[in-house]
Design a protein around this motif. Structure first.
Motif, PDB file in Angstrom:
ATOM      1  N   ILE A  22       0.836  -1.207   0.000  1.00 63.66           N
ATOM      2  CA  ILE A  22       0.000   0.000   0.000  1.00 63.66           C
ATOM      3  C   ILE A  22       0.870   1.256   0.000  1.00 63.66           C
ATOM      4  O   ILE A  22       0.635   2.190  -0.773  1.00 63.66           O
ATOM      5  N   ARG A  23       1.896   1.286   0.867  1.00 65.73           N
ATOM      6  CA  ARG A  23       2.748   2.465   1.002  1.00 65.73           C
ATOM      7  C   ARG A  23       3.649   2.699  -0.208  1.00 65.73           C
ATOM      8  O   ARG A  23       3.894   3.833  -0.589  1.00 65.73           O
ATOM      9  N   GLN A  24       4.168   1.632  -0.797  1.00 64.57           N
ATOM     10  CA  GLN A  24       5.272   1.776  -1.744  1.00 64.57           C
ATOM     11  C   GLN A  24       4.922   1.561  -3.215  1.00 64.57           C
ATOM     12  O   GLN A  24       5.782   1.773  -4.066  1.00 64.57           O
ATOM     13  N   THR A  25       3.698   1.115  -3.531  1.00 66.52           N
ATOM     14  CA  THR A  25       3.417   0.746  -4.914  1.00 66.52           C
ATOM     15  C   THR A  25       2.069   1.280  -5.394  1.00 66.52           C
ATOM     16  O   THR A  25       1.269   1.793  -4.618  1.00 66.52           O
ATOM     17  N   LEU A  26       1.838   1.081  -6.676  1.00 65.11           N
ATOM     18  CA  LEU A  26       0.540   1.372  -7.288  1.00 65.11           C
ATOM     19  C   LEU A  26      -0.224   0.074  -7.564  1.00 65.11           C
ATOM     20  O   LEU A  26      -1.188   0.059  -8.321  1.00 65.11           O
ATOM     21  N   VAL A  27       0.198  -1.020  -6.946  1.00 61.26           N
ATOM     22  CA  VAL A  27      -0.440  -2.326  -7.124  1.00 61.26           C
ATOM     23  C   VAL A  27      -1.880  -2.299  -6.629  1.00 61.26           C
ATOM     24  O   VAL A  27      -2.761  -2.914  -7.206  1.00 61.26           O
ATOM     25  N   THR A  28      -2.106  -1.612  -5.538  1.00 61.65           N
ATOM     26  CA  THR A  28      -3.455  -1.435  -5.008  1.00 61.65           C
ATOM     27  C   THR A  28      -3.770   0.049  -5.019  1.00 61.65           C
ATOM     28  O   THR A  28      -2.877   0.876  -4.845  1.00 61.65           O
ATOM     29  N   PHE A  29      -5.029   0.380  -5.257  1.00 65.18           N
ATOM     30  CA  PHE A  29      -5.410   1.790  -5.318  1.00 65.18           C
ATOM     31  C   PHE A  29      -5.602   2.386  -3.932  1.00 65.18           C
ATOM     32  O   PHE A  29      -5.622   3.600  -3.783  1.00 65.18           O
ATOM     33  N   THR A  30      -5.768   1.562  -2.920  1.00 66.17           N
ATOM     34  CA  THR A  30      -6.035   2.083  -1.584  1.00 66.17           C
ATOM     35  C   THR A  30      -4.801   2.756  -0.991  1.00 66.17           C
ATOM     36  O   THR A  30      -3.665   2.399  -1.300  1.00 66.17           O
ATOM     37  N   THR A  31      -5.052   3.718  -0.133  1.00 67.68           N
ATOM     38  CA  THR A  31      -3.985   4.358   0.631  1.00 67.68           C
ATOM     39  C   THR A  31      -4.168   4.092   2.124  1.00 67.68           C
ATOM     40  O   THR A  31      -3.385   4.561   2.934  1.00 67.68           O
ATOM     41  N   LEU A  32      -5.208   3.338   2.473  1.00 67.38           N
ATOM     42  CA  LEU A  32      -5.514   3.052   3.874  1.00 67.38           C
ATOM     43  C   LEU A  32      -4.858   1.744   4.289  1.00 67.38           C
ATOM     44  O   LEU A  32      -5.158   0.678   3.741  1.00 67.38           O
ATOM     45  N   GLU A  33      -3.948   1.830   5.251  1.00 70.53           N
ATOM     46  CA  GLU A  33      -3.264   0.626   5.718  1.00 70.53           C
ATOM     47  C   GLU A  33      -4.207  -0.242   6.537  1.00 70.53           C
ATOM     48  O   GLU A  33      -5.175   0.238   7.127  1.00 70.53           O
ATOM     49  N   ARG A  34      -3.913  -1.527   6.567  1.00 69.54           N
ATOM     50  CA  ARG A  34      -4.725  -2.515   7.279  1.00 69.54           C
ATOM     51  C   ARG A  34      -4.209  -2.673   8.702  1.00 69.54           C
ATOM     52  O   ARG A  34      -3.003  -2.593   8.954  1.00 69.54           O
ATOM     53  N   SER A  35      -5.101  -2.957   9.626  1.00 67.95           N
ATOM     54  CA  SER A  35      -4.717  -3.192  11.023  1.00 67.95           C
ATOM     55  C   SER A  35      -4.848  -4.681  11.328  1.00 67.95           C
ATOM     56  O   SER A  35      -5.702  -5.369  10.746  1.00 67.95           O
ATOM     57  N   PRO A  36      -4.024  -5.197  12.247  1.00 70.08           N
ATOM     58  CA  PRO A  36      -4.147  -6.609  12.617  1.00 70.08           C
ATOM     59  C   PRO A  36      -5.550  -7.015  13.073  1.00 70.08           C
ATOM     60  O   PRO A  36      -6.030  -8.073  12.657  1.00 70.08           O
ATOM     61  N   PRO A  37      -6.264  -6.213  13.878  1.00 70.48           N
ATOM     62  CA  PRO A  37      -7.624  -6.642  14.249  1.00 70.48           C
ATOM     63  C   PRO A  37      -8.559  -6.762  13.035  1.00 70.48           C
ATOM     64  O   PRO A  37      -9.371  -7.690  12.968  1.00 70.48           O
ATOM     65  N   ASP A  38      -8.443  -5.837  12.084  1.00 64.78           N
ATOM     66  CA  ASP A  38      -9.288  -5.917  10.887  1.00 64.78           C
ATOM     67  C   ASP A  38      -8.952  -7.148  10.047  1.00 64.78           C
ATOM     68  O   ASP A  38      -9.846  -7.830   9.540  1.00 64.78           O
ATOM     69  N   VAL A  39      -7.664  -7.440   9.899  1.00 68.42           N
ATOM     70  CA  VAL A  39      -7.247  -8.613   9.119  1.00 68.42           C
ATOM     71  C   VAL A  39      -7.669  -9.895   9.839  1.00 68.42           C
ATOM     72  O   VAL A  39      -8.149 -10.833   9.209  1.00 68.42           O
ATOM     73  N   ALA A  40      -7.519  -9.935  11.155  1.00 64.59           N
ATOM     74  CA  ALA A  40      -7.939 -11.122  11.915  1.00 64.59           C
ATOM     75  C   ALA A  40      -9.436 -11.373  11.736  1.00 64.59           C
ATOM     76  O   ALA A  40      -9.867 -12.522  11.576  1.00 64.59           O
ATOM     77  N   ALA A  41     -10.226 -10.311  11.740  1.00 66.57           N
ATOM     78  CA  ALA A  41     -11.675 -10.462  11.528  1.00 66.57           C
ATOM     79  C   ALA A  41     -11.960 -10.971  10.118  1.00 66.57           C
ATOM     80  O   ALA A  41     -12.850 -11.817   9.928  1.00 66.57           O
ATOM     81  N   GLU A  42     -11.210 -10.504   9.137  1.00 65.52           N
ATOM     82  CA  GLU A  42     -11.390 -10.978   7.765  1.00 65.52           C
ATOM     83  C   GLU A  42     -11.037 -12.462   7.655  1.00 65.52           C
ATOM     84  O   GLU A  42     -11.731 -13.227   6.989  1.00 65.52           O
ATOM     85  N   ILE A  43      -9.971 -12.869   8.318  1.00 61.34           N
ATOM     86  CA  ILE A  43      -9.577 -14.280   8.330  1.00 61.34           C
ATOM     87  C   ILE A  43     -10.698 -15.134   8.923  1.00 61.34           C
ATOM     88  O   ILE A  43     -11.058 -16.175   8.366  1.00 61.34           O
ATOM     89  N   PHE A 144      -7.132   6.347  -8.455  1.00 62.84           N
ATOM     90  CA  PHE A 144      -6.282   7.521  -8.325  1.00 62.84           C
ATOM     91  C   PHE A 144      -5.397   7.339  -7.105  1.00 62.84           C
ATOM     92  O   PHE A 144      -5.894   7.103  -5.998  1.00 62.84           O
ATOM     93  N   LYS A 145      -4.091   7.419  -7.311  1.00 61.12           N
ATOM     94  CA  LYS A 145      -3.136   7.271  -6.212  1.00 61.12           C
ATOM     95  C   LYS A 145      -1.848   7.973  -6.607  1.00 61.12           C
ATOM     96  O   LYS A 145      -1.416   7.870  -7.766  1.00 61.12           O
ATOM     97  N   ARG A 146      -1.252   8.648  -5.651  1.00 58.18           N
ATOM     98  CA  ARG A 146       0.008   9.362  -5.889  1.00 58.18           C
ATOM     99  C   ARG A 146      -0.092  10.319  -7.076  1.00 58.18           C
ATOM    100  O   ARG A 146       0.767  10.339  -7.952  1.00 58.18           O
ATOM    101  N   ASP A 147      -1.178  11.071  -7.097  1.00 64.23           N
ATOM    102  CA  ASP A 147      -1.400  12.073  -8.152  1.00 64.23           C
ATOM    103  C   ASP A 147      -1.410  11.485  -9.552  1.00 64.23           C
ATOM    104  O   ASP A 147      -0.994  12.131 -10.518  1.00 64.23           O
ATOM    105  N   ARG A 148      -1.894  10.255  -9.660  1.00 64.50           N
ATOM    106  CA  ARG A 148      -1.893   9.582 -10.955  1.00 64.50           C
ATOM    107  C   ARG A 148      -3.202   8.817 -11.143  1.00 64.50           C
ATOM    108  O   ARG A 148      -3.655   8.117 -10.236  1.00 64.50           O
ATOM    109  N   TRP A 149      -3.803   8.936 -12.332  1.00 66.55           N
ATOM    110  CA  TRP A 149      -4.974   8.143 -12.676  1.00 66.55           C
ATOM    111  C   TRP A 149      -4.520   6.765 -13.099  1.00 66.55           C
ATOM    112  O   TRP A 149      -3.541   6.626 -13.844  1.00 66.55           O
ATOM    113  N   LEU A 150      -5.242   5.734 -12.640  1.00 64.93           N
ATOM    114  CA  LEU A 150      -4.855   4.349 -12.895  1.00 64.93           C
ATOM    115  C   LEU A 150      -6.003   3.558 -13.516  1.00 64.93           C
ATOM    116  O   LEU A 150      -7.157   3.703 -13.110  1.00 64.93           O
ATOM    117  N   ASP A 151      -5.663   2.714 -14.470  1.00 66.28           N
ATOM    118  CA  ASP A 151      -6.642   1.820 -15.086  1.00 66.28           C
ATOM    119  C   ASP A 151      -6.830   0.583 -14.215  1.00 66.28           C
ATOM    120  O   ASP A 151      -5.898   0.148 -13.527  1.00 66.28           O
TER     121      ASP A 151
END
Length: 174
Positions: A22-43, A144-151
């Protein structure tokens, strides 16, 4: 290296992987980092639909699927997500994870898996194509991430029926 169903205690390792992406790439469009409690609930919510690759007691990659869209008409379609730690890439681990997801999805009666891939991630398009996914659409400039439109590139794979007699393409029992 082994594959297994994710457990809630894997959440910190999974967060390290995905939050770096999330922090370093344009692989995902989100800019919101995940928290361990949220990921544990998803699991907990996804169960067998959330798999990890583990080496020496540490999660080095994960893959999951959930509903593609809401509503009963989409009940046999899932959307996948797959991410690997940088040190785990280009070793066949992603291929093993995606095969495992396909098995779990077929066992659950899914007919199609969909992948939504950033247009800024050509290696992911090639990876999914090698796994049998086909490109079915491209949505220009929807992210849209890092001032760039993405397909957004949409790819899908139609699964063979699972061993429990997954429904046919009309949703009927075989």
């Amino acid at each position: 290296m082994k594959l297994r169903q994710a457990r809630p205690e894997d959440a910190p390792d999974i967060c390290r992987i995905v939050n770096g992406i999330i922090r370093q790439t344009l692989v995902t469009f989100t800019t919101l980092e995940r928290s361990p409690p949220d990921v544990a609930a998803e699991i907990d919510r996804l169960g067998a639909a959330f798999q990890v690759a583990e080496r020496e007691g540490q999660v080095i990659g994960f893959a999951s699927f959930g509903p593609f869209r809401a509503g009963p008409g989409y009940a046999h379609t899932g959307e996948i997500s797959i991410h690997l730690a940088p040190r785990a890439r280009r070793q066949g681990i992603g291929r093993l994870l995606i095969r495992r997801l396909e098995e779990v999805a077929a066992d659950k009666g899914l007919h199609v898996l969909v992948a939504g891939i950033s247009g800024a991630n050509p290696p992911a398009v090639a990876f999914h194509a090698a796994a049998g996914f086909v490109q079915v659409g491209r949505m220009p400039q929807v992210g849209f991430k890092r001032d760039r439109w993405l397909d957004l590139i949409l790819m899908q794979k139609i699964l063979p029926p699972g061993p429990d007699g997954a429904p046919d393409s009309r949703g009927r029992a075989r």
